[in-house]
Design a protein around this motif. Structure first.
Motif, PDB file in Angstrom:
ATOM      1  N   ILE A 211       0.768  -0.667  -0.130  1.00 30.05           N
ATOM      2  CA  ILE A 211      -0.276   0.025   0.197  1.00 30.05           C
ATOM      3  C   ILE A 211       0.414   1.368   0.310  1.00 30.05           C
ATOM      4  N   TYR A 212       2.459   1.397  -0.031  1.00 33.87           N
ATOM      5  CA  TYR A 212       3.084   2.039   0.436  1.00 33.87           C
ATOM      6  C   TYR A 212       3.681   2.282  -1.074  1.00 33.87           C
ATOM      7  N   ASP A 213       3.621   2.240  -2.041  1.00 27.65           N
ATOM      8  CA  ASP A 213       3.564   2.812  -3.655  1.00 27.65           C
ATOM      9  C   ASP A 213       2.584   1.915  -4.860  1.00 27.65           C
ATOM     10  N   HIS A 214       2.645   2.115  -5.535  1.00 28.36           N
ATOM     11  CA  HIS A 214       1.949   2.121  -7.324  1.00 28.36           C
ATOM     12  C   HIS A 214       1.158   0.655  -7.570  1.00 28.36           C
ATOM     13  N   THR A 215       2.198  -0.513  -6.468  1.00 23.22           N
ATOM     14  CA  THR A 215       1.693  -1.813  -6.705  1.00 23.22           C
ATOM     15  C   THR A 215       0.355  -1.585  -6.477  1.00 23.22           C
ATOM     16  N   ILE A 216      -0.486  -1.571  -5.064  1.00 29.18           N
ATOM     17  CA  ILE A 216      -1.404  -1.755  -5.577  1.00 29.18           C
ATOM     18  C   ILE A 216      -2.547  -1.487  -5.712  1.00 29.18           C
ATOM     19  N   TYR A 217      -2.226  -0.049  -6.752  1.00 26.27           N
ATOM     20  CA  TYR A 217      -3.186   0.214  -7.976  1.00 26.27           C
ATOM     21  C   TYR A 217      -3.208  -0.644  -8.833  1.00 26.27           C
ATOM     22  N   GLU A 218      -1.569  -1.267  -9.393  1.00 28.12           N
ATOM     23  CA  GLU A 218      -1.670  -2.184 -10.848  1.00 28.12           C
ATOM     24  C   GLU A 218      -2.072  -3.057  -9.861  1.00 28.12           C
ATOM     25  N   GLY A 219      -2.501  -3.833  -9.105  1.00 29.58           N
ATOM     26  CA  GLY A 219      -2.967  -5.260  -8.570  1.00 29.58           C
ATOM     27  C   GLY A 219      -4.331  -5.035  -8.772  1.00 29.58           C
ATOM     28  N   LEU A 220      -5.245  -4.001  -8.085  1.00 29.74           N
ATOM     29  CA  LEU A 220      -6.466  -3.773  -8.160  1.00 29.74           C
ATOM     30  C   LEU A 220      -7.079  -3.192  -9.713  1.00 29.74           C
ATOM     31  N   SER A 221      -6.060  -2.413 -10.180  1.00 30.80           N
ATOM     32  CA  SER A 221      -6.713  -2.427 -11.464  1.00 30.80           C
ATOM     33  C   SER A 221      -6.765  -3.041 -12.211  1.00 30.80           C
ATOM     34  N   ARG A 222      -5.911  -4.059 -12.284  1.00 28.33           N
ATOM     35  CA  ARG A 222      -5.636  -5.498 -12.898  1.00 28.33           C
ATOM     36  C   ARG A 222      -7.057  -6.434 -12.768  1.00 28.33           C
ATOM     37  N   VAL A 223      -7.467  -6.247 -11.414  1.00 29.43           N
ATOM     38  CA  VAL A 223      -8.977  -7.356 -10.515  1.00 29.43           C
ATOM     39  C   VAL A 223      -9.593  -6.454 -11.240  1.00 29.43           C
ATOM     40  N   VAL A 224      -9.656  -5.313 -11.543  1.00 31.76           N
ATOM     41  CA  VAL A 224     -11.254  -4.551 -11.653  1.00 31.76           C
ATOM     42  C   VAL A 224     -11.478  -4.753 -13.170  1.00 31.76           C
ATOM     43  N   TYR A 251      -5.202   5.787 -21.294  1.00 30.66           N
ATOM     44  CA  TYR A 251      -5.236   5.485 -20.572  1.00 30.66           C
ATOM     45  C   TYR A 251      -6.823   5.901 -20.033  1.00 30.66           C
ATOM     46  N   LEU A 252      -7.803   4.801 -19.117  1.00 28.03           N
ATOM     47  CA  LEU A 252      -8.846   5.314 -18.805  1.00 28.03           C
ATOM     48  C   LEU A 252      -8.642   5.233 -16.891  1.00 28.03           C
ATOM     49  N   PHE A 253      -9.174   6.067 -16.745  1.00 25.82           N
ATOM     50  CA  PHE A 253      -9.615   6.070 -15.013  1.00 25.82           C
ATOM     51  C   PHE A 253     -10.168   6.248 -14.464  1.00 25.82           C
ATOM     52  N   ASP A 254     -10.719   5.508 -13.438  1.00 27.50           N
ATOM     53  CA  ASP A 254     -11.430   6.260 -12.116  1.00 27.50           C
ATOM     54  C   ASP A 254     -10.968   6.872 -11.332  1.00 27.50           C
ATOM     55  N   VAL A 255     -11.595   8.523 -11.690  1.00 26.41           N
ATOM     56  CA  VAL A 255     -10.662  10.112 -10.876  1.00 26.41           C
ATOM     57  C   VAL A 255     -10.587   9.248  -9.173  1.00 26.41           C
ATOM     58  N   VAL A 256     -11.799   8.214  -9.247  1.00 27.65           N
ATOM     59  CA  VAL A 256     -11.654   8.675  -7.300  1.00 27.65           C
ATOM     60  C   VAL A 256     -10.355   7.921  -6.892  1.00 27.65           C
ATOM     61  N   SER A 257     -10.621   6.196  -7.764  1.00 24.21           N
ATOM     62  CA  SER A 257      -9.939   5.259  -6.954  1.00 24.21           C
ATOM     63  C   SER A 257      -8.448   5.623  -7.190  1.00 24.21           C
ATOM     64  N   LYS A 258      -8.254   6.684  -8.817  1.00 27.67           N
ATOM     65  CA  LYS A 258      -7.437   6.154  -9.643  1.00 27.67           C
ATOM     66  C   LYS A 258      -6.708   4.357  -9.885  1.00 27.67           C
ATOM     67  N   LEU A 259      -7.686   3.736 -10.255  1.00 32.91           N
ATOM     68  CA  LEU A 259      -7.403   2.655 -10.993  1.00 32.91           C
ATOM     69  C   LEU A 259      -7.266   2.483 -11.983  1.00 32.91           C
ATOM     70  N   PHE A 260      -6.947   1.951 -13.322  1.00 30.60           N
ATOM     71  CA  PHE A 260      -7.121   2.394 -14.320  1.00 30.60           C
ATOM     72  C   PHE A 260      -8.212   1.382 -14.963  1.00 30.60           C
ATOM     73  N   ILE A 261      -8.872   1.805 -15.532  1.00 30.83           N
ATOM     74  CA  ILE A 261      -9.742   0.572 -16.186  1.00 30.83           C
ATOM     75  C   ILE A 261      -9.692   0.437 -17.607  1.00 30.83           C
ATOM     76  N   SER A 262      -9.469   0.212 -18.766  1.00 31.43           N
ATOM     77  CA  SER A 262      -8.630  -0.098 -19.816  1.00 31.43           C
ATOM     78  C   SER A 262      -7.198   0.864 -20.721  1.00 31.43           C
ATOM     79  N   THR A 263      -7.421   0.137 -21.459  1.00 30.08           N
ATOM     80  CA  THR A 263      -6.064   0.883 -21.962  1.00 30.08           C
ATOM     81  C   THR A 263      -5.981   0.481 -22.988  1.00 30.08           C
ATOM     82  N   ASP A 264      -5.526   1.059 -23.941  1.00 31.91           N
ATOM     83  CA  ASP A 264      -5.074   0.249 -25.791  1.00 31.91           C
ATOM     84  C   ASP A 264      -4.197  -0.697 -25.943  1.00 31.91           C
ATOM     85  N   PRO A 265      -4.635  -1.464 -26.324  1.00 26.65           N
ATOM     86  CA  PRO A 265      -3.785  -3.399 -26.556  1.00 26.65           C
ATOM     87  C   PRO A 265      -2.521  -2.870 -25.878  1.00 26.65           C
TER      88      PRO A 265
END
Lengths: 418, 384
Positions: A211-224, A251-265
């Motif tokens: 939770i101290y770096d960006h990896t948690i955003y990365e992980g949850l982004s992939r889940v979401v 990238y498309l980002f959910d602004v509130v959670s800062k998870l990225f929900i999609s990107t180009d291939p």
């Protein structure tokens, strides 16, 4: 900074089933009903139909911390002393932007029981393991039990393992992180085989998180991202945008959670994702200082701004050029765009005092000739593009194309809700 | 090139090195836990605004060191000091001892560098609960003032600071602006620029540290009218107040510095010589789309009092992220329906931030204004 504004609703209820012990402090601001707290009812068919993400794992693995840091903007340091052990199931609705809605079920530590109601409609099960708490064998045994049960009840469930807390002195090098992942991976496979399940038959993904770096955003982004049925369409829309505007990445980002929900291939470079996500912070923080307004003022200005915008958009050259330029390979995408009711787009009902509104946009220029361009494309949804400055000269053209994307996104959401 | 000797003193563990690292070495507050105690005196040369070099003497705070500061090295340390920054720890367990050292330092300064400017920071304010903060600070301030007057020191400033919020930036911004000689002139030019751009506010940051050097705000007269309703008359008045002719700004230039005299002449015709774009207020108000909306509806001077420091922090954080991605931050633009903010590299040593809320001012106009003002400001942003 703006944590209160986008607070998520947390419903804490006794697991035995007296489902009405509601907390009064948490409130959900549903877009469309500005500022009105909704009594989140998890039996409401609309909520019940949202994909469910289950958080399970041993005590003190960091399940609740993850949930708070991502969805309620608690600072990672605060989780150290502000959180108590979760005693009963806590459920939260995440619904900032129409494309990305789901519920998060945060279970107490070491709780792996579950029946049809739990695993039945669940889209993914996140198993959070504390990487700093070796050995893992006992924990992974319970993991196997939970997984066995889950796939029996719901063969479609996606299993995600978060190897959490890969930070601090134990994990200074990348090497040690990969070692840890390999350990967990081997042990899980071993346990599964022991339980008579072939590991090849279930889809398990492993994420190293902190939770101290960006990896948690990365992980949850992939889940979401897996929860979004329209993902292929989103990807192809972004692909069209990127190729037409000669962008490097979008990238498309959910602004509130800062998870990225999609990107180009194209290949995803986590460093650029991190930069884009930091850009969202900048935009929200700066807007929070200068862009918050009393709602009455906002009306007059929005009208004025909208009108001046339509004047710019009427430039005959750019329009015709763009219509041909925005070449749509996908039939579905084509119909989506033509269906989009262009004139209603400004009618979005958002909290009028919000720092992030339909006019939100930002440009950041970097010394290496790159430009980051952020633009609002839906309620609390941002498109963040990375492009070379020489391809950023015709900004109105890019804006027009993003406008097309915006319409398509809107149509995508409307179609789904019909 | 001007070298200015700056003494940073205070008891051990009061946070001297932490604040120095945050301000001048781009540390984040949480990174300061890695710092180890300073032994003896650490010398640092910090370049500020290009030609101004701060010769920072970070003096370790253990009692043993003080003995040598006061005895053996007395002259070396306290001679030709330009600036003394003394740091108090608000949570000190032995305030009496703090004052022992403090009075010793004051005495030595008075003796060796009587002209030194003195700044006192009451640090670690975050450790005191928010409700009591004000009272405790006032209390401490009184004691310090008493002590200073005992030694005949009259000119000094006291700030309450913490590395965890914007107060540290604020204090240091004030400290360094004290070193800039023609700051008043700069301010008046910035005021003119602010008017010409029809901006709500213009802020000048130092490039390396992002400390605030100078700022200008639009007159806030528009706000009152807003409350009385957007009548036709009030609209007229608002417009006039906000667009008092650009040359008007130069009349009130207080205390011109001789060094920058030549450029002062140009203030009067800033708009014509440098080719700034003045908002076409009268021209398009008849045809403009927002004819019936109050022109300066969003000109609200109620912004957060700590906003500049927050902006500094936001930009510094983002600069760090850019560094991770092997790039450097050059400039940005952020907008929503109520405002546009431009933060851009300005002169060789500064960044400028322009906030515009008037929707009739086009982005391109503001960018062009910034572009054209660059050379003009370059000529008299302090070269010492």
């Amino acid at each position: 900074m703006q944590s209160d504004e986008y607070g998520g609703y947390v419903d804490s209820y006794d697991f035995v089933g007296t489902g009405d012990a509601h907390d009064d402090e948490g409130m959900l601001l549903v877009p469309g009903q500005p500022g009105r707290p909704t009594d989140a009812n998890f039996d409401d068919p609309k909520v019940a139909s949202m994909p469910k993400i289950l958080l399970m794992g041993p005590r003190r693995g960091g399940k609740t911390s993850i949930q708070r840091v991502i969805f309620q903007k608690m600072s990672p340091h605060e989780t150290l002393f502000r959180l108590e052990a979760t005693q009963s199931l806590e459920r939260a609705i995440v619904d900032h932007t129409p494309l990305c809605r789901f519920t998060v079920w945060d279970f107490p530590g070491d709780f792996y029981e579950g029946d049809e109601t739990v695993f039945g409609g669940a889209a993914s099960l996140i198993f959070v393991v504390d990487a700093q708490d070796e050995p893992y064998d006992h924990v992974l045994q319970s993991f196997t039990d939970a997984v066995t049960k889950a796939i029996q009840l719901n063969p479609n469930i996606v299993i995600e393992v978060f190897i959490n807390k890969v930070d601090g002195e134990l994990f200074l090098s990348d090497e040690s992180k990969y070692d840890c992942r390999r350990d967990v991976y081997t042990q899980v496979n071993y346990e599964l085989e022991d339980a008579g399940i072939s590991p090849d038959n279930i889809n398990i993904r492993y994420h190293l998180t902190s939770i101290y770096d960006h990896t948690i955003y990365e992980g949850l982004s992939r889940v979401v991202q897996r929860l979004i049925p329209q993902l292929p369409t989103l990807e192809s829309l972004l692909n069209v945008l990127v190729s037409q505007c000669s962008m490097e990445k979008a990238y498309l980002f959910d602004v509130v959670s800062k998870l990225f929900i999609s990107t180009d291939p194209g290949p995803v470079d986590m460093q650029s994702v991190e930069l884009c996500s930091d850009m969202i912070d900048v935009v929200l923080d700066v807007s929070g200082i200068y862009g918050l307004g009393p709602s009455q003022l906002e009306l007059g200005h929005a009208a004025a701004a909208a009108e001046s915008n339509s004047v710019e958009g009427a430039d005959p050259n750019s329009t015709s050029e763009n219509k041909d330029g925005f070449d749509v390979p996908d039939e579905l995408v084509g119909t989506l765009i033509s269906q989009a009711p262009a004139e209603d787009l400004e009618e979005e009902m958002v909290d009028p005092d919000s720092a992030y509104d339909s006019e939100s946009a930002s440009v950041i220029r970097l010394s290496n000739g790159m430009v980051l361009y952020l633009k609002e494309v839906d309620t609390m949804l941002a498109l963040v593009c990375i492009t070379r400055s020489e391809n950023f000269r015709k900004k109105s053209l890019i804006n027009y194309n993003i406008g097309c994307l915006k319409k398509a996104l809107r149509a995508l959401v409307d179609n789904e809700s019909l | 090139m001007a070298k200015k000797k700056v003494l940073l003193m205070g008891k051990a563990h009061s946070g001297k090195t932490s604040m120095r690292s945050i301000i001048f070495a781009n540390y984040l507050a949480r990174d300061t836990t890695r710092l180890s105690p300073t032994l003896d005196v650490e010398h640092h040369h910090v370049r500020f605004l290009g030609d101004l070099v701060l010769n920072l003497w970070d003096c370790g705070g253990q009692d043993a060191f003080y003995e040598s500061y006061f005895e053996r090295d007395r002259e070396t340390i306290f001679r030709s000091v330009e600036l003394l920054i003394y740091v108090f720890d608000i949570e000190s367990d032995s305030p009496e001892k703090d004052f022992d050292h403090f009075s010793g330092v004051l005495e030595a300064i008075e003796e060796n560098s009587p002209d030194a400017r003195i700044f006192i920071l009451v640090h670690k304010m975050d450790l005191v609960s928010l409700e009591e903060r004000e009272a405790i600070f006032e209390d401490r301030k009184r004691v310090i003032e008493q002590e200073c007057s005992n030694f005949g020191v009259e000119h000094f400033h006291i700030f309450g600071t913490s590395i965890w919020d914007e107060t540290l930036y604020k204090a240091w911004s004030e400290i360094v602006t004290n070193l800039i000689p023609n700051i008043r002139l700069l301010e008046s030019h910035l005021n003119t620029f602010c008017k010409v751009c029809d901006a709500d506010e213009v802020v000048l940051f130092e490039r390396a540290t992002f400390l605030v050097i100078s700022q200008a705000q639009a007159e806030s007269s528009g706000d009152d009218h807003l409350l009385t309703g957007p009548g036709g008359d009030s609209k007229e008045a608002t417009t006039q107040a906000a667009f008092a002719s650009p040359s008007g700004g130069a009349d009130g230039v207080p205390g011109l510095d001789e060094a920058a005299q030549p450029s002062a002449d140009e203030t009067n015709d800033t708009s014509s010589t440098t080719g700034l774009v003045v908002p076409p207020d009268d021209l398009d108000s008849a045809a403009g789309p927002s004819n019936d909306t109050p022109r300066h509806a969003a000109r609200t001077p109620h912004f957060d009092a700590h906003r500049f420091e927050k902006i500094s922090n936001i930009v510094k954080q983002f600069k760090l992220s850019c560094g991770k991605a092997q790039a450097q931050f050059q400039g940005m633009e952020v907008r929503n329906s109520r405002f546009s903010a431009f933060i851009d590299a300005f002169t060789a040593n500064t960044y400028i931030m322009v906030i515009v809320s008037n929707p009739n001012v086009h982005t391109a106009a503001t960018l062009l204004n910034i572009q054209n003002a660059r050379d003009h400001f370059e000529r008299f942003i302090p070269r010492i």
